[in-house]
Motif scaffolding. Sequence first.
Motif, PDB file in Angstrom:
ATOM      1  N   MET A 123       0.803  -1.231   0.000  1.00  0.00           N
ATOM      2  CA  MET A 123       0.000   0.000   0.000  1.00  0.00           C
ATOM      3  C   MET A 123       0.832   1.274   0.000  1.00  0.00           C
ATOM      4  O   MET A 123       0.365   2.306  -0.455  1.00  0.00           O
ATOM      5  CB  MET A 123      -0.961   0.000   1.199  1.00  0.00           C
ATOM      6  CG  MET A 123      -2.099  -0.985   1.015  1.00  0.00           C
ATOM      7  SD  MET A 123      -3.375  -0.830   2.315  1.00  0.00           S
ATOM      8  CE  MET A 123      -4.058   0.784   1.960  1.00  0.00           C
ATOM      9  N   ASP A 124       2.055   1.202   0.526  1.00  0.00           N
ATOM     10  CA  ASP A 124       2.867   2.429   0.558  1.00  0.00           C
ATOM     11  C   ASP A 124       4.201   2.249  -0.154  1.00  0.00           C
ATOM     12  O   ASP A 124       5.169   2.942   0.150  1.00  0.00           O
ATOM     13  CB  ASP A 124       3.075   2.906   2.008  1.00  0.00           C
ATOM     14  CG  ASP A 124       3.102   4.435   2.116  1.00  0.00           C
ATOM     15  OD1 ASP A 124       2.785   5.108   1.127  1.00  0.00           O
ATOM     16  OD2 ASP A 124       3.431   4.941   3.201  1.00  0.00           O
ATOM     17  N   HIS A 133      -5.577   0.260  -5.951  1.00  0.00           N
ATOM     18  CA  HIS A 133      -6.076  -0.402  -4.746  1.00  0.00           C
ATOM     19  C   HIS A 133      -7.598  -0.450  -4.736  1.00  0.00           C
ATOM     20  O   HIS A 133      -8.201  -1.486  -4.437  1.00  0.00           O
ATOM     21  CB  HIS A 133      -5.561   0.346  -3.515  1.00  0.00           C
ATOM     22  CG  HIS A 133      -5.856  -0.330  -2.213  1.00  0.00           C
ATOM     23  ND1 HIS A 133      -5.267  -1.522  -1.848  1.00  0.00           N
ATOM     24  CD2 HIS A 133      -6.693   0.006  -1.199  1.00  0.00           C
ATOM     25  CE1 HIS A 133      -5.720  -1.880  -0.646  1.00  0.00           C
ATOM     26  NE2 HIS A 133      -6.580  -0.973  -0.238  1.00  0.00           N
ATOM     27  N   ASP A 144      -2.568  -4.955   3.864  1.00  0.00           N
ATOM     28  CA  ASP A 144      -1.337  -4.189   3.605  1.00  0.00           C
ATOM     29  C   ASP A 144      -0.098  -5.061   3.841  1.00  0.00           C
ATOM     30  O   ASP A 144       0.040  -5.669   4.910  1.00  0.00           O
ATOM     31  CB  ASP A 144      -1.299  -2.953   4.499  1.00  0.00           C
ATOM     32  CG  ASP A 144      -0.166  -1.997   4.110  1.00  0.00           C
ATOM     33  OD1 ASP A 144       0.477  -2.231   3.062  1.00  0.00           O
ATOM     34  OD2 ASP A 144       0.075  -1.030   4.844  1.00  0.00           O
ATOM     35  N   THR A 146       3.087  -3.656   2.838  1.00  0.00           N
ATOM     36  CA  THR A 146       4.186  -2.722   2.541  1.00  0.00           C
ATOM     37  C   THR A 146       5.465  -3.196   3.222  1.00  0.00           C
ATOM     38  O   THR A 146       5.458  -3.490   4.421  1.00  0.00           O
ATOM     39  CB  THR A 146       3.842  -1.308   3.050  1.00  0.00           C
ATOM     40  OG1 THR A 146       2.633  -0.882   2.430  1.00  0.00           O
ATOM     41  CG2 THR A 146       4.971  -0.329   2.732  1.00  0.00           C
TER      42      THR A 146
ATOM     43  N   HIS B 100       2.520   8.336   9.643  1.00  0.00           N
ATOM     44  CA  HIS B 100       2.486   8.607   8.201  1.00  0.00           C
ATOM     45  C   HIS B 100       2.440  10.116   7.945  1.00  0.00           C
ATOM     46  O   HIS B 100       1.698  10.839   8.601  1.00  0.00           O
ATOM     47  CB  HIS B 100       1.273   7.932   7.575  1.00  0.00           C
ATOM     48  CG  HIS B 100       1.404   7.773   6.086  1.00  0.00           C
ATOM     49  ND1 HIS B 100       1.167   8.802   5.212  1.00  0.00           N
ATOM     50  CD2 HIS B 100       1.794   6.713   5.335  1.00  0.00           C
ATOM     51  CE1 HIS B 100       1.386   8.370   3.976  1.00  0.00           C
ATOM     52  NE2 HIS B 100       1.775   7.112   4.014  1.00  0.00           N
ATOM     53  N   SER B 129       0.091   7.111  -3.015  1.00  0.00           N
ATOM     54  CA  SER B 129      -0.029   5.683  -2.727  1.00  0.00           C
ATOM     55  C   SER B 129      -1.386   5.342  -2.124  1.00  0.00           C
ATOM     56  O   SER B 129      -2.109   6.212  -1.616  1.00  0.00           O
ATOM     57  CB  SER B 129       1.082   5.257  -1.765  1.00  0.00           C
ATOM     58  OG  SER B 129       0.827   5.750  -0.465  1.00  0.00           O
ATOM     59  N   LYS B 131      -1.785   3.808   0.568  1.00  0.00           N
ATOM     60  CA  LYS B 131      -1.696   4.094   1.996  1.00  0.00           C
ATOM     61  C   LYS B 131      -1.938   5.585   2.274  1.00  0.00           C
ATOM     62  O   LYS B 131      -2.647   5.934   3.235  1.00  0.00           O
ATOM     63  CB  LYS B 131      -0.301   3.691   2.498  1.00  0.00           C
ATOM     64  CG  LYS B 131      -0.051   3.969   3.965  1.00  0.00           C
ATOM     65  CD  LYS B 131      -0.790   2.993   4.854  1.00  0.00           C
ATOM     66  CE  LYS B 131      -0.436   3.228   6.322  1.00  0.00           C
ATOM     67  NZ  LYS B 131      -1.150   2.295   7.183  1.00  0.00           N
ATOM     68  N   ALA B 134      -5.549   6.090   2.201  1.00  0.00           N
ATOM     69  CA  ALA B 134      -6.229   5.523   3.368  1.00  0.00           C
ATOM     70  C   ALA B 134      -6.069   6.434   4.585  1.00  0.00           C
ATOM     71  O   ALA B 134      -7.019   6.624   5.360  1.00  0.00           O
ATOM     72  CB  ALA B 134      -5.694   4.124   3.658  1.00  0.00           C
ATOM     73  N   VAL B 135      -4.898   7.018   4.743  1.00  0.00           N
ATOM     74  CA  VAL B 135      -4.670   7.899   5.904  1.00  0.00           C
ATOM     75  C   VAL B 135      -5.521   9.173   5.776  1.00  0.00           C
ATOM     76  O   VAL B 135      -6.196   9.583   6.727  1.00  0.00           O
ATOM     77  CB  VAL B 135      -3.172   8.244   6.046  1.00  0.00           C
ATOM     78  CG1 VAL B 135      -2.953   9.294   7.133  1.00  0.00           C
ATOM     79  CG2 VAL B 135      -2.371   6.984   6.362  1.00  0.00           C
TER      80      VAL B 135
END
Lengths: 388, 388
Positions: A123-124, A133, A144, A146, B100, B129, B131, B134-135
């Motif tokens: 994911m990152d 995604h 995830d 990563t 993050h 990304s 991620k 998502a954050v």
Amino acid sequence: MDSAEFTQAEYSDRLTAVRAAMAIAGLEVLVVSDPSNMAWITGYDGWSFYVHQAVIVGPSGAPLWWGREMDAAGALRTVWMPDDCVLGYDDTYVQNPQKHPMETLTQALAERGWQAAQVGVEMDNYYYSAKAHAVLAKDLRLQDATGLVNWQRAVKSAAEIERMRRAARIVESMHQTILDVAQPGLPKNILVAEILRSSALGAGGHWGDYPAIVPLTPSGMDATAPHLTWDDRPMQRGEAHFFEIAGVYRRYHCPQSRTLFFGEPPAQYRRAEEAVQEASEAALQQARPGNLCEDIANAFNAALNKHGFSKDSRCGYSIGLSYPPDWGERTLSLRRGDKTVLTPGMCFHFMPALWLDDGGIEITEPLLITETGVEKFCTLPGSLFVQG
Amino acid sequence: MDSAEFTQAEYSDRLTAVRAAMAIAGLEVLVVSDPSNMAWITGYDGWSFYVHQAVIVGPSGAPLWWGREMDAAGALRTVWMPDDCVLGYDDTYVQNPQKHPMETLTQALAERGWQAAQVGVEMDNYYYSAKAHAVLAKDLRLQDATGLVNWQRAVKSAAEIERMRRAARIVESMHQTILDVAQPGLPKNILVAEILRSSALGAGGHWGDYPAIVPLTPSGMDATAPHLTWDDRPMQRGEAHFFEIAGVYRRYHCPQSRTLFFGEPPAQYRRAEEAVQEASEAALQQARPGNLCEDIANAFNAALNKHGFSKDSRCGYSIGLSYPPDWGERTLSLRRGDKTVLTPGMCFHFMPALWLDDGGIEITEPLLITETGVEKFCTLPGSLFVQG
């Protein structure tokens, strides 16, 4: 066989390590988008990461390469797996808002009976977009993962270390080019032209590959900013000139930075040089198997502070196989709180750079953790470069 | 003033265009992660896209640059906005699984009262990304805005076109270097070293910037795969040698490909050359304001098919300002179904490449749509290169 070649046994070991990490994470299938991880698992090597592509590690058997049909030809020529492990999607999926390549990845998993599997995604990591995604998440159970593959890469094999050594000869040759060519009044891009030439010519009988980051060569006040690239302004006396560059042998990077002055550097720079040298020596004394990553950073920072300097950012990171945009492996960092145990075969870019108000100083070293301590990959003197 | 400089008025026009597109999309705030879009809006130019960073366009006022603290110094030196529009996050957020960087972006939006705003994000642009998304999604109302800024870049200003013209001189010079240096038996990396040197030296009194894609130079069977990079194998007679390269002036790209033979090419290549030349001529006759992108592709494919060849992939795409990993703008494609109206100031890489069973042929042209038709940026002959 060339000692820098990867055997089938090495690729098998890598796959075994990845599957062991997948088991711990509870993953049946892993979708790997990071080009460095893709190359490490399969050998794939091409500049195609600007479109969606992946390596898929299923519960058993060889991994699959999945990407644009046009690039499947490059996969067939570079990966170790049989041809039927290479899957291409047609070109109408490329940069077309009406549909998305990940739809074909979902389909490929379904065809193998993996539609209900627990699927790991990075994911990152680079090149795995939020949209990719979202498309996969419509039909798959994602988790995830990563860094899962990145961490398997931390300890290098003998063949990988051989590639690092060849890359080290190349970065040394690039720094020699700088010393040969740089002079006051020379436009920076002309010097960069010679650095680029040197990087591809290679050294020690080995050709040079492209770096994951272009030469970073700021001067003067621009050197207070670490990641500016070149232009055609002439190099000046009385300024610090940074050279953050890497030699690369078959995707393995040996980065090393030096700082150049024409004429005697200001006293502040000599004090910074002394501080960095002593702090680096203290740091390297902690670089041995069994110690932690943070031990290096803590020793460095303590010695640096004694000299009246401080550094907020980490003083190093793991290096090895890389594709743009970064030559770091994005796992181990040399900073407080990183409790990773140093292990023989780990490779770092030790990066004790200081940015001062009116410039900066970068004297960095690529390092290998050995059975008994640490080895510098390069033999370049660890001091300011002073000319003229 | 240098006619390739961007005035404050030009930056204001760009911001106005972005805000108009935001209004149509129902967005109050836009988070821009694509480095090309970030540069186009603010002027930011640094190799820092390997960590999370963004430009934020709010409902009014100057845009914000947000990124790693270390890179804020580079932003202060390159963007047009006042210093208080540059926001840095501390280094402990870098590649640290415990937290993050996007948490600090959420905070920056909240501090400006935008926590309840409709926020656009580039879900399928580079460096945003899964991620990161998502954050941000934890606290913000997000909406996909992929391509929103890219589309504003499609029609180039006079200053942008001037940069393209300077890049054109550079790619011509790079091709001349190839003709000067290439010979049977020369290891490919030595030739690439000279191409890289030429790219940074520049041409016509203008320095060369780094390309978003390294030189792609496959030979022989490797040339059936378009995106393989170089090694040290010697160039051979009886093989096609591809050179897909770009000249770059201050981030603006002029890509152009040619195919080289030592000795007379096989008859199949001469037939392919003739087919590509005639199909290209038919295509370019459709390249004029008011026609559609697909008109160029349809004319090209029809003429190509008459000669017994076919091409599955698009025959061109929009070009201009770019950062790695792609020099395309990811908006307009020259392919069936693309109904975009050709408009003066649009720039394309017309890419009528054919991949054959035993090699391929690439004779491509960077193009500018003018008030009355089309202009080739380069003057290089549109034929196979044959030497020796």
